[in-house]
Design a protein around this motif. Structure first.
Motif, PDB file in Angstrom:
ATOM      1  N   THR A   1       0.832  -1.200   0.000  1.00  0.00           N
ATOM      2  CA  THR A   1       0.000   0.000   0.000  1.00  0.00           C
ATOM      3  C   THR A   1       0.868   1.252   0.000  1.00  0.00           C
ATOM      4  O   THR A   1       0.613   2.187  -0.760  1.00  0.00           O
ATOM      5  CB  THR A   1      -0.934   0.018   1.229  1.00  0.00           C
ATOM      6  OG1 THR A   1      -1.545  -1.256   1.346  1.00  0.00           O
ATOM      7  CG2 THR A   1      -1.992   1.093   1.080  1.00  0.00           C
ATOM      8  N   SER A   2       1.918   1.246   0.821  1.00  0.00           N
ATOM      9  CA  SER A   2       2.718   2.465   0.915  1.00  0.00           C
ATOM     10  C   SER A   2       3.505   2.692  -0.390  1.00  0.00           C
ATOM     11  O   SER A   2       3.713   3.824  -0.810  1.00  0.00           O
ATOM     12  CB  SER A   2       3.641   2.413   2.132  1.00  0.00           C
ATOM     13  OG  SER A   2       4.822   1.715   1.827  1.00  0.00           O
ATOM     14  N   THR A   3       3.907   1.589  -1.034  1.00  0.00           N
ATOM     15  CA  THR A   3       4.587   1.732  -2.329  1.00  0.00           C
ATOM     16  C   THR A   3       3.657   2.377  -3.355  1.00  0.00           C
ATOM     17  O   THR A   3       4.019   3.330  -4.057  1.00  0.00           O
ATOM     18  CB  THR A   3       5.034   0.357  -2.864  1.00  0.00           C
ATOM     19  OG1 THR A   3       5.871  -0.242  -1.882  1.00  0.00           O
ATOM     20  CG2 THR A   3       5.783   0.498  -4.169  1.00  0.00           C
ATOM     21  N   ILE A   4       2.451   1.842  -3.420  1.00  0.00           N
ATOM     22  CA  ILE A   4       1.468   2.364  -4.372  1.00  0.00           C
ATOM     23  C   ILE A   4       1.171   3.832  -4.077  1.00  0.00           C
ATOM     24  O   ILE A   4       1.098   4.663  -4.987  1.00  0.00           O
ATOM     25  CB  ILE A   4       0.156   1.550  -4.292  1.00  0.00           C
ATOM     26  CG1 ILE A   4       0.420   0.094  -4.691  1.00  0.00           C
ATOM     27  CG2 ILE A   4      -0.928   2.178  -5.145  1.00  0.00           C
ATOM     28  CD1 ILE A   4       0.190  -0.240  -6.116  1.00  0.00           C
ATOM     29  N   LEU A   5       1.021   4.140  -2.797  1.00  0.00           N
ATOM     30  CA  LEU A   5       0.744   5.524  -2.403  1.00  0.00           C
ATOM     31  C   LEU A   5       1.842   6.454  -2.886  1.00  0.00           C
ATOM     32  O   LEU A   5       1.587   7.556  -3.376  1.00  0.00           O
ATOM     33  CB  LEU A   5       0.643   5.619  -0.877  1.00  0.00           C
ATOM     34  CG  LEU A   5      -0.764   5.439  -0.313  1.00  0.00           C
ATOM     35  CD1 LEU A   5      -0.723   5.409   1.205  1.00  0.00           C
ATOM     36  CD2 LEU A   5      -1.689   6.551  -0.814  1.00  0.00           C
ATOM     37  N   ASN A   6       3.067   5.975  -2.769  1.00  0.00           N
ATOM     38  CA  ASN A   6       4.209   6.747  -3.231  1.00  0.00           C
ATOM     39  C   ASN A   6       4.107   7.057  -4.734  1.00  0.00           C
ATOM     40  O   ASN A   6       4.336   8.186  -5.174  1.00  0.00           O
ATOM     41  CB  ASN A   6       5.471   5.937  -2.927  1.00  0.00           C
ATOM     42  CG  ASN A   6       6.712   6.753  -3.160  1.00  0.00           C
ATOM     43  OD1 ASN A   6       7.180   6.831  -4.277  1.00  0.00           O
ATOM     44  ND2 ASN A   6       7.212   7.387  -2.107  1.00  0.00           N
ATOM     45  N   ASP A   7       3.752   6.026  -5.498  1.00  0.00           N
ATOM     46  CA  ASP A   7       3.610   6.217  -6.956  1.00  0.00           C
ATOM     47  C   ASP A   7       2.481   7.193  -7.276  1.00  0.00           C
ATOM     48  O   ASP A   7       2.613   8.055  -8.149  1.00  0.00           O
ATOM     49  CB  ASP A   7       3.340   4.870  -7.644  1.00  0.00           C
ATOM     50  CG  ASP A   7       4.580   3.965  -7.598  1.00  0.00           C
ATOM     51  OD1 ASP A   7       5.661   4.472  -7.239  1.00  0.00           O
ATOM     52  OD2 ASP A   7       4.443   2.766  -7.916  1.00  0.00           O
ATOM     53  N   ILE A   8       1.381   7.053  -6.548  1.00  0.00           N
ATOM     54  CA  ILE A   8       0.250   7.957  -6.761  1.00  0.00           C
ATOM     55  C   ILE A   8       0.687   9.395  -6.497  1.00  0.00           C
ATOM     56  O   ILE A   8       0.415  10.305  -7.292  1.00  0.00           O
ATOM     57  CB  ILE A   8      -0.941   7.589  -5.842  1.00  0.00           C
ATOM     58  CG1 ILE A   8      -1.527   6.240  -6.276  1.00  0.00           C
ATOM     59  CG2 ILE A   8      -2.011   8.676  -5.886  1.00  0.00           C
ATOM     60  CD1 ILE A   8      -2.619   5.713  -5.363  1.00  0.00           C
ATOM     61  N   GLN A   9       1.393   9.567  -5.402  1.00  0.00           N
ATOM     62  CA  GLN A   9       1.881  10.888  -5.019  1.00  0.00           C
ATOM     63  C   GLN A   9       2.713  11.511  -6.149  1.00  0.00           C
ATOM     64  O   GLN A   9       2.520  12.659  -6.536  1.00  0.00           O
ATOM     65  CB  GLN A   9       2.743  10.738  -3.744  1.00  0.00           C
ATOM     66  CG  GLN A   9       3.188  12.042  -3.124  1.00  0.00           C
ATOM     67  CD  GLN A   9       1.978  12.908  -2.775  1.00  0.00           C
ATOM     68  OE1 GLN A   9       0.946  12.414  -2.342  1.00  0.00           O
ATOM     69  NE2 GLN A   9       2.115  14.215  -3.003  1.00  0.00           N
ATOM     70  N   MET A  10       3.587  10.683  -6.729  1.00  0.00           N
ATOM     71  CA  MET A  10       4.478  11.139  -7.785  1.00  0.00           C
ATOM     72  C   MET A  10       3.675  11.590  -9.018  1.00  0.00           C
ATOM     73  O   MET A  10       3.944  12.627  -9.619  1.00  0.00           O
ATOM     74  CB  MET A  10       5.394   9.972  -8.150  1.00  0.00           C
ATOM     75  CG  MET A  10       6.728  10.368  -8.655  1.00  0.00           C
ATOM     76  SD  MET A  10       7.811   8.923  -8.658  1.00  0.00           S
ATOM     77  CE  MET A  10       6.733   7.679  -9.316  1.00  0.00           C
ATOM     78  N   LEU A  11       2.678  10.790  -9.386  1.00  0.00           N
ATOM     79  CA  LEU A  11       1.864  11.133 -10.548  1.00  0.00           C
ATOM     80  C   LEU A  11       1.077  12.419 -10.293  1.00  0.00           C
ATOM     81  O   LEU A  11       0.914  13.253 -11.188  1.00  0.00           O
ATOM     82  CB  LEU A  11       0.918   9.988 -10.905  1.00  0.00           C
ATOM     83  CG  LEU A  11       1.603   8.716 -11.437  1.00  0.00           C
ATOM     84  CD1 LEU A  11       0.567   7.649 -11.771  1.00  0.00           C
ATOM     85  CD2 LEU A  11       2.432   9.017 -12.678  1.00  0.00           C
ATOM     86  N   MET A  12       0.626  12.592  -9.048  1.00  0.00           N
ATOM     87  CA  MET A  12      -0.119  13.805  -8.733  1.00  0.00           C
ATOM     88  C   MET A  12       0.763  15.046  -8.852  1.00  0.00           C
ATOM     89  O   MET A  12       0.302  16.101  -9.281  1.00  0.00           O
ATOM     90  CB  MET A  12      -0.722  13.704  -7.330  1.00  0.00           C
ATOM     91  CG  MET A  12      -1.971  12.828  -7.322  1.00  0.00           C
ATOM     92  SD  MET A  12      -2.553  12.478  -5.660  1.00  0.00           S
ATOM     93  CE  MET A  12      -3.398  13.999  -5.292  1.00  0.00           C
ATOM     94  N   GLU A  13       2.011  14.876  -8.482  1.00  0.00           N
ATOM     95  CA  GLU A  13       2.929  16.011  -8.604  1.00  0.00           C
ATOM     96  C   GLU A  13       3.070  16.443 -10.065  1.00  0.00           C
ATOM     97  O   GLU A  13       3.057  17.623 -10.388  1.00  0.00           O
ATOM     98  CB  GLU A  13       4.313  15.642  -8.051  1.00  0.00           C
ATOM     99  CG  GLU A  13       4.419  15.853  -6.547  1.00  0.00           C
ATOM    100  CD  GLU A  13       5.691  15.224  -5.984  1.00  0.00           C
ATOM    101  OE1 GLU A  13       6.730  15.255  -6.690  1.00  0.00           O
ATOM    102  OE2 GLU A  13       5.636  14.700  -4.859  1.00  0.00           O
ATOM    103  N   ILE A  14       3.213  15.454 -10.943  1.00  0.00           N
ATOM    104  CA  ILE A  14       3.320  15.767 -12.377  1.00  0.00           C
ATOM    105  C   ILE A  14       2.045  16.432 -12.879  1.00  0.00           C
ATOM    106  O   ILE A  14       2.080  17.435 -13.587  1.00  0.00           O
ATOM    107  CB  ILE A  14       3.597  14.491 -13.196  1.00  0.00           C
ATOM    108  CG1 ILE A  14       5.059  14.108 -13.038  1.00  0.00           C
ATOM    109  CG2 ILE A  14       3.253  14.709 -14.646  1.00  0.00           C
ATOM    110  CD1 ILE A  14       5.767  13.859 -14.328  1.00  0.00           C
ATOM    111  N   GLU A  15       0.903  15.887 -12.484  1.00  0.00           N
ATOM    112  CA  GLU A  15      -0.376  16.475 -12.870  1.00  0.00           C
ATOM    113  C   GLU A  15      -0.416  17.955 -12.484  1.00  0.00           C
ATOM    114  O   GLU A  15      -0.809  18.816 -13.264  1.00  0.00           O
ATOM    115  CB  GLU A  15      -1.520  15.762 -12.155  1.00  0.00           C
ATOM    116  CG  GLU A  15      -2.118  14.597 -12.916  1.00  0.00           C
ATOM    117  CD  GLU A  15      -3.169  13.894 -12.069  1.00  0.00           C
ATOM    118  OE1 GLU A  15      -2.908  12.758 -11.668  1.00  0.00           O
ATOM    119  OE2 GLU A  15      -4.223  14.496 -11.801  1.00  0.00           O
ATOM    120  N   GLU A  16       0.007  18.187 -11.257  1.00  0.00           N
ATOM    121  CA  GLU A  16       0.004  19.549 -10.725  1.00  0.00           C
ATOM    122  C   GLU A  16       0.845  20.468 -11.604  1.00  0.00           C
ATOM    123  O   GLU A  16       0.428  21.561 -11.970  1.00  0.00           O
ATOM    124  CB  GLU A  16       0.594  19.517  -9.305  1.00  0.00           C
ATOM    125  CG  GLU A  16       0.296  20.744  -8.515  1.00  0.00           C
ATOM    126  CD  GLU A  16      -0.574  20.383  -7.308  1.00  0.00           C
ATOM    127  OE1 GLU A  16      -0.391  21.016  -6.270  1.00  0.00           O
ATOM    128  OE2 GLU A  16      -1.420  19.468  -7.418  1.00  0.00           O
TER     129      GLU A  16
END
Ligand SMILES: Nc1ncnc2c1ncn2[C@@H]1O[C@H](COP(=O)(O)OP(=O)(O)OP(=O)(O)O)[C@@H](O)[C@H]1O
Ligand SMILES: [Mg+2]
Length: 289
Positions: A251-266
Protein backbone atom coordinates in the motif's frame (compact mmCIF):
# COMPACT_ATOMS: atom_id res chain seq x y z
CA UNK A 1 -42.08 -9.77 -60.98
CA UNK A 2 -44.31 -7.59 -58.87
CA UNK A 3 -43.58 -3.88 -58.88
CA UNK A 4 -41.32 -2.80 -56.03
CA UNK A 5 -42.81 -0.55 -53.39
CA UNK A 6 -40.04 1.82 -52.35
CA UNK A 7 -39.81 2.93 -48.75
CA UNK A 8 -40.06 6.63 -47.92
CA UNK A 9 -36.29 6.86 -47.45
CA UNK A 10 -35.66 5.05 -50.72
CA UNK A 11 -38.03 7.42 -52.50
CA UNK A 12 -36.17 10.49 -51.31
CA UNK A 13 -32.89 8.90 -52.44
CA UNK A 14 -34.47 8.28 -55.84
CA UNK A 15 -36.18 11.62 -56.45
CA UNK A 16 -34.24 14.21 -54.41
CA UNK A 17 -32.75 16.96 -56.60
CA UNK A 18 -30.46 19.97 -56.42
CA UNK A 19 -28.12 18.81 -53.68
CA UNK A 20 -25.53 16.21 -52.91
CA UNK A 21 -26.94 13.00 -51.51
CA UNK A 22 -25.18 10.48 -49.31
CA UNK A 23 -26.92 7.15 -49.00
CA UNK A 24 -25.62 4.93 -46.24
CA UNK A 25 -27.57 1.76 -45.54
CA UNK A 26 -26.98 -1.83 -44.48
CA UNK A 27 -25.71 -4.52 -46.82
CA UNK A 28 -28.43 -5.82 -49.09
CA UNK A 29 -30.88 -3.12 -48.09
CA UNK A 30 -31.30 -1.74 -51.61
CA UNK A 31 -28.62 0.91 -52.20
CA UNK A 32 -27.80 -0.27 -55.71
CA UNK A 33 -31.48 -0.80 -56.48
CA UNK A 34 -32.18 2.80 -55.46
CA UNK A 35 -29.31 4.13 -57.56
CA UNK A 36 -30.50 2.16 -60.58
CA UNK A 37 -34.04 3.45 -60.09
CA UNK A 38 -32.68 6.99 -59.76
CA UNK A 39 -30.99 6.62 -63.14
CA UNK A 40 -34.05 5.06 -64.76
CA UNK A 41 -36.15 7.94 -63.42
CA UNK A 42 -33.78 10.45 -65.02
CA UNK A 43 -34.05 8.64 -68.34
CA UNK A 44 -37.82 8.15 -68.33
CA UNK A 45 -39.14 11.24 -66.54
CA UNK A 46 -36.44 13.82 -67.13
CA UNK A 47 -35.57 12.88 -70.71
CA UNK A 48 -31.86 12.52 -69.97
CA UNK A 49 -29.98 10.03 -72.14
CA UNK A 50 -27.92 7.45 -70.30
CA UNK A 51 -24.68 8.58 -72.01
CA UNK A 52 -25.15 12.03 -70.44
CA UNK A 53 -24.77 10.60 -66.97
CA UNK A 54 -21.55 9.79 -65.13
CA UNK A 55 -21.82 6.74 -62.91
CA UNK A 56 -18.63 5.85 -61.05
CA UNK A 57 -17.83 3.02 -58.68
CA UNK A 58 -14.71 1.86 -56.85
CA UNK A 59 -14.40 -1.60 -58.32
CA UNK A 60 -14.75 -3.07 -61.79
CA UNK A 61 -17.15 -5.63 -60.38
CA UNK A 62 -19.45 -2.90 -59.06
CA UNK A 63 -19.29 -1.09 -62.42
CA UNK A 64 -20.31 -4.24 -64.33
CA UNK A 65 -23.10 -4.87 -61.83
CA UNK A 66 -24.39 -1.30 -62.34
CA UNK A 67 -24.29 -1.63 -66.13
CA UNK A 68 -26.09 -4.95 -66.02
CA UNK A 69 -28.77 -3.79 -63.61
CA UNK A 70 -29.38 -0.59 -65.58
CA UNK A 71 -29.76 -2.68 -68.74
CA UNK A 72 -32.24 -5.00 -66.99
CA UNK A 73 -34.20 -2.02 -65.72
CA UNK A 74 -34.36 -0.48 -69.19
CA UNK A 75 -35.64 -3.76 -70.65
CA UNK A 76 -38.33 -3.86 -67.98
CA UNK A 77 -39.41 -0.33 -68.86
CA UNK A 78 -39.54 -1.29 -72.53
CA UNK A 79 -41.88 -4.18 -71.61
CA UNK A 80 -44.18 -1.60 -70.05
CA UNK A 81 -43.95 0.77 -73.04
CA UNK A 82 -42.93 -1.26 -76.10
CA UNK A 83 -43.56 1.67 -78.45
CA UNK A 84 -41.18 4.09 -76.66
CA UNK A 85 -38.36 4.83 -79.14
CA UNK A 86 -36.32 6.89 -76.68
CA UNK A 87 -36.18 3.93 -74.31
CA UNK A 88 -35.00 1.63 -77.08
CA UNK A 89 -32.31 4.10 -78.02
CA UNK A 90 -30.91 3.84 -74.46
CA UNK A 91 -29.87 0.22 -75.11
CA UNK A 92 -27.41 1.43 -77.75
CA UNK A 93 -26.33 4.48 -75.80
CA UNK A 94 -25.52 2.26 -72.83
CA UNK A 95 -22.48 0.97 -74.74
CA UNK A 96 -20.83 4.35 -74.70
CA UNK A 97 -22.18 5.46 -71.34
CA UNK A 98 -19.69 6.37 -68.61
CA UNK A 99 -20.43 3.64 -66.11
CA UNK A 100 -17.02 2.72 -64.80
CA UNK A 101 -14.58 2.90 -61.93
CA UNK A 102 -13.54 6.36 -60.82
CA UNK A 103 -9.98 5.46 -61.80
CA UNK A 104 -10.81 4.48 -65.35
CA UNK A 105 -12.93 7.60 -65.74
CA UNK A 106 -10.03 9.81 -64.61
CA UNK A 107 -7.65 7.96 -66.88
CA UNK A 108 -10.03 8.58 -69.77
CA UNK A 109 -10.14 12.31 -68.99
CA UNK A 110 -6.34 12.50 -68.89
CA UNK A 111 -6.06 10.51 -72.16
CA UNK A 112 -8.37 12.96 -73.89
CA UNK A 113 -6.83 16.11 -72.45
CA UNK A 114 -3.16 15.21 -71.83
CA UNK A 115 -2.04 18.34 -73.74
CA UNK A 116 -3.88 20.58 -71.28
CA UNK A 117 -1.89 18.97 -68.47
CA UNK A 118 1.53 19.19 -70.09
CA UNK A 119 1.68 15.41 -70.27
CA UNK A 120 3.17 13.37 -73.04
CA UNK A 121 0.62 11.64 -75.28
CA UNK A 122 2.10 8.25 -74.47
CA UNK A 123 1.99 8.57 -70.69
CA UNK A 124 1.14 5.37 -68.87
CA UNK A 125 0.25 4.16 -65.40
CA UNK A 126 3.26 2.91 -63.44
CA UNK A 127 2.91 -0.28 -61.48
CA UNK A 128 3.46 -0.08 -57.75
CA UNK A 129 6.94 -1.67 -57.67
CA UNK A 130 8.06 0.76 -60.37
CA UNK A 131 6.74 3.66 -58.27
CA UNK A 132 8.60 2.38 -55.20
CA UNK A 133 11.89 2.33 -57.13
CA UNK A 134 11.27 5.83 -58.46
CA UNK A 135 10.57 7.13 -54.98
CA UNK A 136 13.80 5.58 -53.67
CA UNK A 137 15.77 7.17 -56.52
CA UNK A 138 14.23 10.56 -55.87
CA UNK A 139 14.91 10.55 -52.15
CA UNK A 140 18.49 9.33 -52.61
CA UNK A 141 19.11 12.10 -55.12
CA UNK A 142 17.49 14.71 -52.91
CA UNK A 143 19.62 13.77 -49.92
CA UNK A 144 22.80 13.79 -52.01
CA UNK A 145 21.94 17.23 -53.29
CA UNK A 146 21.17 18.62 -49.83
CA UNK A 147 24.34 17.16 -48.31
CA UNK A 148 26.30 18.73 -51.12
CA UNK A 149 24.66 22.12 -50.63
CA UNK A 150 25.32 21.86 -46.90
CA UNK A 151 21.92 23.44 -46.41
CA UNK A 152 21.65 24.72 -42.85
CA UNK A 153 18.10 23.54 -42.19
CA UNK A 154 18.80 20.19 -43.72
CA UNK A 155 21.83 19.68 -41.49
CA UNK A 156 19.70 20.56 -38.46
CA UNK A 157 17.16 17.96 -39.54
CA UNK A 158 19.89 15.36 -40.00
CA UNK A 159 21.34 16.07 -36.58
CA UNK A 160 17.94 15.85 -34.97
CA UNK A 161 16.61 12.73 -36.67
CA UNK A 162 19.55 10.50 -37.52
CA UNK A 163 22.05 8.52 -35.50
CA UNK A 164 25.56 7.33 -36.27
CA UNK A 165 23.85 4.34 -37.87
CA UNK A 166 22.80 6.43 -40.85
CA UNK A 167 19.99 8.39 -42.40
CA UNK A 168 17.85 5.52 -43.71
CA UNK A 169 15.20 5.86 -40.97
CA UNK A 170 14.82 9.55 -41.81
CA UNK A 171 14.35 8.76 -45.50
CA UNK A 172 11.72 6.20 -44.56
CA UNK A 173 10.01 8.73 -42.33
CA UNK A 174 9.87 11.27 -45.13
CA UNK A 175 8.42 8.73 -47.56
CA UNK A 176 5.89 7.71 -44.93
CA UNK A 177 4.80 11.32 -44.45
CA UNK A 178 4.63 11.65 -48.22
CA UNK A 179 2.32 8.63 -48.46
CA UNK A 180 0.25 9.87 -45.57
CA UNK A 181 -0.45 13.32 -46.96
CA UNK A 182 -1.53 11.92 -50.32
CA UNK A 183 -5.00 11.37 -48.93
CA UNK A 184 -5.48 15.13 -48.62
CA UNK A 185 -6.88 16.85 -51.71
CA UNK A 186 -3.96 19.32 -51.70
CA UNK A 187 -1.14 17.45 -49.93
CA UNK A 188 1.50 20.16 -50.05
CA UNK A 189 -0.85 22.87 -48.81
CA UNK A 190 -2.11 20.58 -46.08
CA UNK A 191 1.42 19.92 -44.92
CA UNK A 192 2.35 23.62 -44.94
CA UNK A 193 -0.72 24.34 -42.88
CA UNK A 194 0.17 21.72 -40.27
CA UNK A 195 3.75 22.95 -40.13
CA UNK A 196 2.46 26.48 -39.65
CA UNK A 197 0.85 25.24 -36.44
CA UNK A 198 4.31 25.00 -34.89
CA UNK A 199 4.28 28.77 -35.05
CA UNK A 200 2.11 29.19 -32.12
CA UNK A 201 -0.25 31.33 -30.55
CA UNK A 202 2.33 33.39 -28.75
CA UNK A 203 5.10 34.67 -30.99
CA UNK A 204 7.52 35.65 -28.24
CA UNK A 205 7.57 32.31 -26.51
CA UNK A 206 7.68 30.26 -29.66
CA UNK A 207 11.42 29.81 -29.77
CA UNK A 208 11.65 28.71 -26.18
CA UNK A 209 8.53 26.83 -25.16
CA UNK A 210 7.26 24.01 -27.34
CA UNK A 211 4.32 23.57 -24.99
CA UNK A 212 2.91 26.84 -26.31
CA UNK A 213 2.55 25.47 -29.84
CA UNK A 214 -0.62 23.82 -31.01
CA UNK A 215 1.16 20.48 -31.34
CA UNK A 216 2.75 20.83 -27.93
CA UNK A 217 -0.71 21.47 -26.55
CA UNK A 218 -2.08 18.28 -28.06
CA UNK A 219 0.86 16.18 -26.85
CA UNK A 220 0.65 17.60 -23.34
CA UNK A 221 -3.08 16.99 -23.16
CA UNK A 222 -2.52 13.39 -24.20
CA UNK A 223 0.31 13.03 -21.69
CA UNK A 224 -1.85 14.44 -18.92
CA UNK A 225 -4.69 12.05 -19.75
CA UNK A 226 -2.28 9.10 -19.61
CA UNK A 227 -1.02 10.21 -16.21
CA UNK A 228 -4.53 10.68 -14.83
CA UNK A 229 -5.67 7.36 -16.27
CA UNK A 230 -2.79 5.54 -14.60
CA UNK A 231 -3.21 7.37 -11.33
CA UNK A 232 -6.87 6.32 -11.21
CA UNK A 233 -5.84 2.74 -11.90
CA UNK A 234 -3.37 2.87 -9.02
CA UNK A 235 -6.01 4.36 -6.76
CA UNK A 236 -8.26 1.41 -7.59
CA UNK A 237 -5.46 -0.95 -6.59
CA UNK A 238 -4.87 1.01 -3.41
CA UNK A 239 -8.56 0.80 -2.48
CA UNK A 240 -8.32 -2.99 -2.78
CA UNK A 241 -5.07 -3.18 -0.84
CA UNK A 242 -6.18 -1.22 2.23
CA UNK A 243 -8.60 -4.03 3.03
CA UNK A 244 -5.62 -6.23 3.88
CA UNK A 245 -3.53 -4.85 6.75
CA UNK A 246 -0.84 -7.49 6.12
CA UNK A 247 -0.18 -5.85 2.73
CA UNK A 248 0.65 -2.50 4.23
CA UNK A 249 4.09 -2.44 2.58
CA UNK A 250 2.52 -2.66 -0.87
CA UNK A 251 0.00 0.00 0.00
CA UNK A 252 2.72 2.46 0.92
CA UNK A 253 4.59 1.73 -2.33
CA UNK A 254 1.47 2.36 -4.37
CA UNK A 255 0.74 5.52 -2.40
CA UNK A 256 4.21 6.75 -3.23
CA UNK A 257 3.61 6.22 -6.96
CA UNK A 258 0.25 7.96 -6.76
CA UNK A 259 1.88 10.89 -5.02
CA UNK A 260 4.48 11.14 -7.79
CA UNK A 261 1.86 11.13 -10.55
CA UNK A 262 -0.12 13.80 -8.73
CA UNK A 263 2.93 16.01 -8.60
CA UNK A 264 3.32 15.77 -12.38
CA UNK A 265 -0.38 16.48 -12.87
CA UNK A 266 0.00 19.55 -10.72
CA UNK A 267 2.94 20.80 -12.76
CA UNK A 268 1.12 20.22 -16.05
CA UNK A 269 -1.88 22.15 -14.81
CA UNK A 270 -0.05 25.00 -13.11
CA UNK A 271 3.18 25.56 -15.04
CA UNK A 272 3.24 28.99 -16.66
CA UNK A 273 6.70 29.49 -18.14
CA UNK A 274 9.15 27.13 -19.71
CA UNK A 275 6.38 24.56 -19.51
CA UNK A 276 7.78 21.97 -21.89
CA UNK A 277 11.20 21.77 -20.26
CA UNK A 278 9.82 21.78 -16.74
CA UNK A 279 7.56 18.86 -17.49
CA UNK A 280 10.25 17.09 -19.47
CA UNK A 281 12.68 17.26 -16.55
CA UNK A 282 10.06 16.17 -14.04
CA UNK A 283 8.94 13.31 -16.25
CA UNK A 284 12.52 12.09 -16.49
CA UNK A 285 12.72 11.95 -12.72
CA UNK A 286 9.78 9.56 -12.57
CA UNK A 287 10.92 6.41 -10.80
CA UNK A 288 8.31 3.92 -9.75
CA UNK A 289 9.17 2.13 -6.56
N1 LIG B 1 -38.26 -1.53 -51.31
C1 LIG B 1 -37.94 -2.76 -51.76
N2 LIG B 1 -38.90 -3.71 -51.94
C2 LIG B 1 -38.55 -4.94 -52.38
N3 LIG B 1 -37.32 -5.33 -52.70
C3 LIG B 1 -36.33 -4.43 -52.55
C4 LIG B 1 -36.57 -3.11 -52.08
N4 LIG B 1 -35.39 -2.43 -52.03
C5 LIG B 1 -34.46 -3.32 -52.45
N5 LIG B 1 -35.02 -4.51 -52.78
C6 LIG B 1 -34.31 -5.70 -53.27
O1 LIG B 1 -33.33 -6.08 -52.34
C7 LIG B 1 -32.27 -6.74 -53.00
C8 LIG B 1 -30.95 -6.15 -52.58
O2 LIG B 1 -30.82 -4.83 -53.09
P1 LIG B 1 -29.46 -4.19 -53.53
O3 LIG B 1 -28.62 -5.19 -54.25
O4 LIG B 1 -29.80 -2.94 -54.24
O5 LIG B 1 -28.84 -3.91 -52.12
P2 LIG B 1 -27.47 -3.16 -51.78
O6 LIG B 1 -27.77 -2.30 -50.60
O7 LIG B 1 -26.93 -2.53 -52.98
O8 LIG B 1 -26.62 -4.41 -51.35
P3 LIG B 1 -25.02 -4.48 -51.18
O9 LIG B 1 -24.75 -3.87 -49.84
O10 LIG B 1 -24.76 -5.95 -51.20
O11 LIG B 1 -24.43 -3.75 -52.33
C9 LIG B 1 -32.50 -6.59 -54.49
O12 LIG B 1 -33.05 -7.79 -55.00
C10 LIG B 1 -33.53 -5.45 -54.54
O13 LIG B 1 -34.35 -5.55 -55.68
MG1 LIG C 1 -24.98 -2.77 -53.91
Amino acid sequence: MAKVTWTKEQQSAIYEKGSNILVAAAAGSGKTAVLVERIINKIVNENIDIDKLLVVTFTNAAASEMRERILDAIYKKIEEKPEDVRLQKQINLLNKASICTIHSFCLEVIRNYFYELDLSANFRIADSSEIELLKQDVIEELFEEKYYENDENFIKLINMYTTYRGDEPLKELILKIYDYIQSAPFPQEWLEEKIEMFNLKDEIEKKTDYAKTLWGDILLEEYKNKIVENRLKLEGVKAELVRFPELEKFTSTILNDIQMLMEIEEIIINAKDNVWNTIYLKANELKFR
